[in-house]
Motif scaffolding. Structure first.
Motif, PDB file in Angstrom:
ATOM      1  N   ASP A   1       0.804  -1.210   0.000  1.00  0.00           N
ATOM      2  CA  ASP A   1       0.000   0.000   0.000  1.00  0.00           C
ATOM      3  C   ASP A   1       0.848   1.275   0.000  1.00  0.00           C
ATOM      4  O   ASP A   1       0.344   2.323  -0.371  1.00  0.00           O
ATOM      5  CB  ASP A   1      -0.927   0.024   1.208  1.00  0.00           C
ATOM      6  N   SER A   2       2.114   1.182   0.399  1.00  0.00           N
ATOM      7  CA  SER A   2       2.948   2.384   0.485  1.00  0.00           C
ATOM      8  C   SER A   2       3.707   2.685  -0.803  1.00  0.00           C
ATOM      9  O   SER A   2       4.382   3.694  -0.888  1.00  0.00           O
ATOM     10  CB  SER A   2       3.946   2.249   1.639  1.00  0.00           C
ATOM     11  N   VAL A   3       3.577   1.807  -1.803  1.00  0.00           N
ATOM     12  CA  VAL A   3       4.290   1.989  -3.067  1.00  0.00           C
ATOM     13  C   VAL A   3       3.299   2.420  -4.147  1.00  0.00           C
ATOM     14  O   VAL A   3       2.272   1.780  -4.343  1.00  0.00           O
ATOM     15  CB  VAL A   3       5.021   0.694  -3.479  1.00  0.00           C
ATOM     16  N   SER A   4       3.640   3.515  -4.831  1.00  0.00           N
ATOM     17  CA  SER A   4       2.779   4.058  -5.889  1.00  0.00           C
ATOM     18  C   SER A   4       2.962   3.275  -7.187  1.00  0.00           C
ATOM     19  O   SER A   4       3.911   2.529  -7.354  1.00  0.00           O
ATOM     20  CB  SER A   4       3.144   5.517  -6.172  1.00  0.00           C
ATOM     21  N   THR A   5       2.035   3.488  -8.109  1.00  0.00           N
ATOM     22  CA  THR A   5       2.157   2.913  -9.455  1.00  0.00           C
ATOM     23  C   THR A   5       2.129   4.047 -10.445  1.00  0.00           C
ATOM     24  O   THR A   5       1.095   4.681 -10.590  1.00  0.00           O
ATOM     25  CB  THR A   5       0.986   1.959  -9.749  1.00  0.00           C
ATOM     26  N   PRO A   6       3.208   4.393 -11.152  1.00  0.00           N
ATOM     27  CA  PRO A   6       4.580   3.916 -10.919  1.00  0.00           C
ATOM     28  C   PRO A   6       5.217   4.690  -9.778  1.00  0.00           C
ATOM     29  O   PRO A   6       4.809   5.802  -9.478  1.00  0.00           O
ATOM     30  CB  PRO A   6       5.264   4.224 -12.236  1.00  0.00           C
ATOM     31  N   HIS A   7       6.219   4.116  -9.167  1.00  0.00           N
ATOM     32  CA  HIS A   7       6.858   4.730  -8.007  1.00  0.00           C
ATOM     33  C   HIS A   7       8.239   5.283  -8.350  1.00  0.00           C
ATOM     34  O   HIS A   7       8.554   6.419  -8.007  1.00  0.00           O
ATOM     35  CB  HIS A   7       6.983   3.703  -6.877  1.00  0.00           C
ATOM     36  N   ALA A   8       9.059   4.447  -9.008  1.00  0.00           N
ATOM     37  CA  ALA A   8      10.432   4.852  -9.312  1.00  0.00           C
ATOM     38  C   ALA A   8      10.901   4.190 -10.601  1.00  0.00           C
ATOM     39  O   ALA A   8      10.342   3.199 -11.047  1.00  0.00           O
ATOM     40  CB  ALA A   8      11.367   4.454  -8.175  1.00  0.00           C
ATOM     41  N   LEU A   9      11.953   4.756 -11.140  1.00  0.00           N
ATOM     42  CA  LEU A   9      12.610   4.205 -12.315  1.00  0.00           C
ATOM     43  C   LEU A   9      14.014   3.788 -11.894  1.00  0.00           C
ATOM     44  O   LEU A   9      14.754   4.597 -11.329  1.00  0.00           O
ATOM     45  CB  LEU A   9      12.692   5.255 -13.423  1.00  0.00           C
ATOM     46  N   VAL A  10      14.346   2.530 -12.140  1.00  0.00           N
ATOM     47  CA  VAL A  10      15.691   2.027 -11.893  1.00  0.00           C
ATOM     48  C   VAL A  10      16.295   1.749 -13.259  1.00  0.00           C
ATOM     49  O   VAL A  10      15.692   1.059 -14.076  1.00  0.00           O
ATOM     50  CB  VAL A  10      15.674   0.746 -11.036  1.00  0.00           C
ATOM     51  N   MET A  11      17.466   2.325 -13.525  1.00  0.00           N
ATOM     52  CA  MET A  11      18.073   2.184 -14.851  1.00  0.00           C
ATOM     53  C   MET A  11      19.534   1.777 -14.747  1.00  0.00           C
ATOM     54  O   MET A  11      20.201   2.086 -13.763  1.00  0.00           O
ATOM     55  CB  MET A  11      17.930   3.479 -15.631  1.00  0.00           C
ATOM     56  N   VAL A  12      19.990   1.075 -15.771  1.00  0.00           N
ATOM     57  CA  VAL A  12      21.397   0.715 -15.899  1.00  0.00           C
ATOM     58  C   VAL A  12      21.904   1.419 -17.149  1.00  0.00           C
ATOM     59  O   VAL A  12      21.344   1.261 -18.229  1.00  0.00           O
ATOM     60  CB  VAL A  12      21.585  -0.813 -16.033  1.00  0.00           C
ATOM     61  N   THR A  13      22.966   2.186 -16.998  1.00  0.00           N
ATOM     62  CA  THR A  13      23.525   2.929 -18.125  1.00  0.00           C
ATOM     63  C   THR A  13      24.370   2.002 -19.010  1.00  0.00           C
ATOM     64  O   THR A  13      24.678   0.871 -18.623  1.00  0.00           O
ATOM     65  CB  THR A  13      24.402   4.097 -17.637  1.00  0.00           C
ATOM     66  N   ALA A  14      24.757   2.497 -20.158  1.00  0.00           N
ATOM     67  CA  ALA A  14      25.587   1.724 -21.089  1.00  0.00           C
ATOM     68  C   ALA A  14      26.914   1.310 -20.459  1.00  0.00           C
ATOM     69  O   ALA A  14      27.472   0.274 -20.816  1.00  0.00           O
ATOM     70  CB  ALA A  14      25.828   2.530 -22.359  1.00  0.00           C
ATOM     71  N   ASP A  15      27.399   2.103 -19.495  1.00  0.00           N
ATOM     72  CA  ASP A  15      28.655   1.754 -18.819  1.00  0.00           C
ATOM     73  C   ASP A  15      28.409   1.066 -17.473  1.00  0.00           C
ATOM     74  O   ASP A  15      29.231   1.115 -16.563  1.00  0.00           O
ATOM     75  CB  ASP A  15      29.558   2.979 -18.672  1.00  0.00           C
ATOM     76  N   SER A  16      27.239   0.417 -17.339  1.00  0.00           N
ATOM     77  CA  SER A  16      26.875  -0.430 -16.189  1.00  0.00           C
ATOM     78  C   SER A  16      26.765   0.303 -14.863  1.00  0.00           C
ATOM     79  O   SER A  16      27.026  -0.258 -13.799  1.00  0.00           O
ATOM     80  CB  SER A  16      27.839  -1.611 -16.058  1.00  0.00           C
ATOM     81  N   VAL A  17      26.363   1.567 -14.880  1.00  0.00           N
ATOM     82  CA  VAL A  17      26.099   2.317 -13.652  1.00  0.00           C
ATOM     83  C   VAL A  17      24.610   2.206 -13.356  1.00  0.00           C
ATOM     84  O   VAL A  17      23.771   2.377 -14.229  1.00  0.00           O
ATOM     85  CB  VAL A  17      26.520   3.796 -13.810  1.00  0.00           C
ATOM     86  N   LEU A  18      24.271   1.891 -12.103  1.00  0.00           N
ATOM     87  CA  LEU A  18      22.880   1.743 -11.684  1.00  0.00           C
ATOM     88  C   LEU A  18      22.399   3.056 -11.082  1.00  0.00           C
ATOM     89  O   LEU A  18      23.061   3.622 -10.202  1.00  0.00           O
ATOM     90  CB  LEU A  18      22.769   0.617 -10.658  1.00  0.00           C
ATOM     91  N   ARG A  19      21.257   3.543 -11.564  1.00  0.00           N
ATOM     92  CA  ARG A  19      20.691   4.808 -11.074  1.00  0.00           C
ATOM     93  C   ARG A  19      19.219   4.620 -10.751  1.00  0.00           C
ATOM     94  O   ARG A  19      18.551   3.772 -11.328  1.00  0.00           O
ATOM     95  CB  ARG A  19      20.863   5.894 -12.132  1.00  0.00           C
ATOM     96  N   ILE A  20      18.735   5.479  -9.858  1.00  0.00           N
ATOM     97  CA  ILE A  20      17.328   5.425  -9.469  1.00  0.00           C
ATOM     98  C   ILE A  20      16.754   6.839  -9.487  1.00  0.00           C
ATOM     99  O   ILE A  20      17.451   7.804  -9.187  1.00  0.00           O
ATOM    100  CB  ILE A  20      17.172   4.764  -8.077  1.00  0.00           C
ATOM    101  N   GLN A  21      15.480   6.929  -9.854  1.00  0.00           N
ATOM    102  CA  GLN A  21      14.800   8.218  -9.930  1.00  0.00           C
ATOM    103  C   GLN A  21      13.371   8.062  -9.426  1.00  0.00           C
ATOM    104  O   GLN A  21      12.655   7.148  -9.832  1.00  0.00           O
ATOM    105  CB  GLN A  21      14.780   8.705 -11.379  1.00  0.00           C
TER     106      GLN A  21
END
Length: 72
Positions: A1-21
């Motif tokens: 119930d505490s997580v929205s739809t959508p809540h966050a974006l998790v991405m992996v860059t071309a140089d394998s860096v993990l980011r969250i927004q």
């Protein structure tokens, strides 16, 4: 119930860096870097690494990146 739809974006860059927004969720996205005692709200795109914790609403995850071994 505490997580929205959508809540966050998790991405992996071309140089394998993990980011969250955060995607303007109601309860926010928080990051606790490895070795830190407190979470910080992710107001912008944040790089996350192994050992960091991320929290969406009331749900927490430990980041554990596993190296990819190529398939032959």
């Amino acid at each position: 119930d505490s997580v929205s739809t959508p809540h966050a974006l998790v991405m992996v860059t071309a140089d394998s860096v993990l980011r969250i927004q955060d995607l303007m969720s109601e309860r926010g996205v928080f990051v606790r870097q490895a070795g830190a005692d407190t979470y910080q709200r992710a107001a912008e795109i944040v790089e996350i690494k192994t050992g960091d914790w991320i929290r969406f609403g009331d749900v927490e995850y430990l980041v554990c990146l596993v190296a990819h071994v190529g398939v032959k």
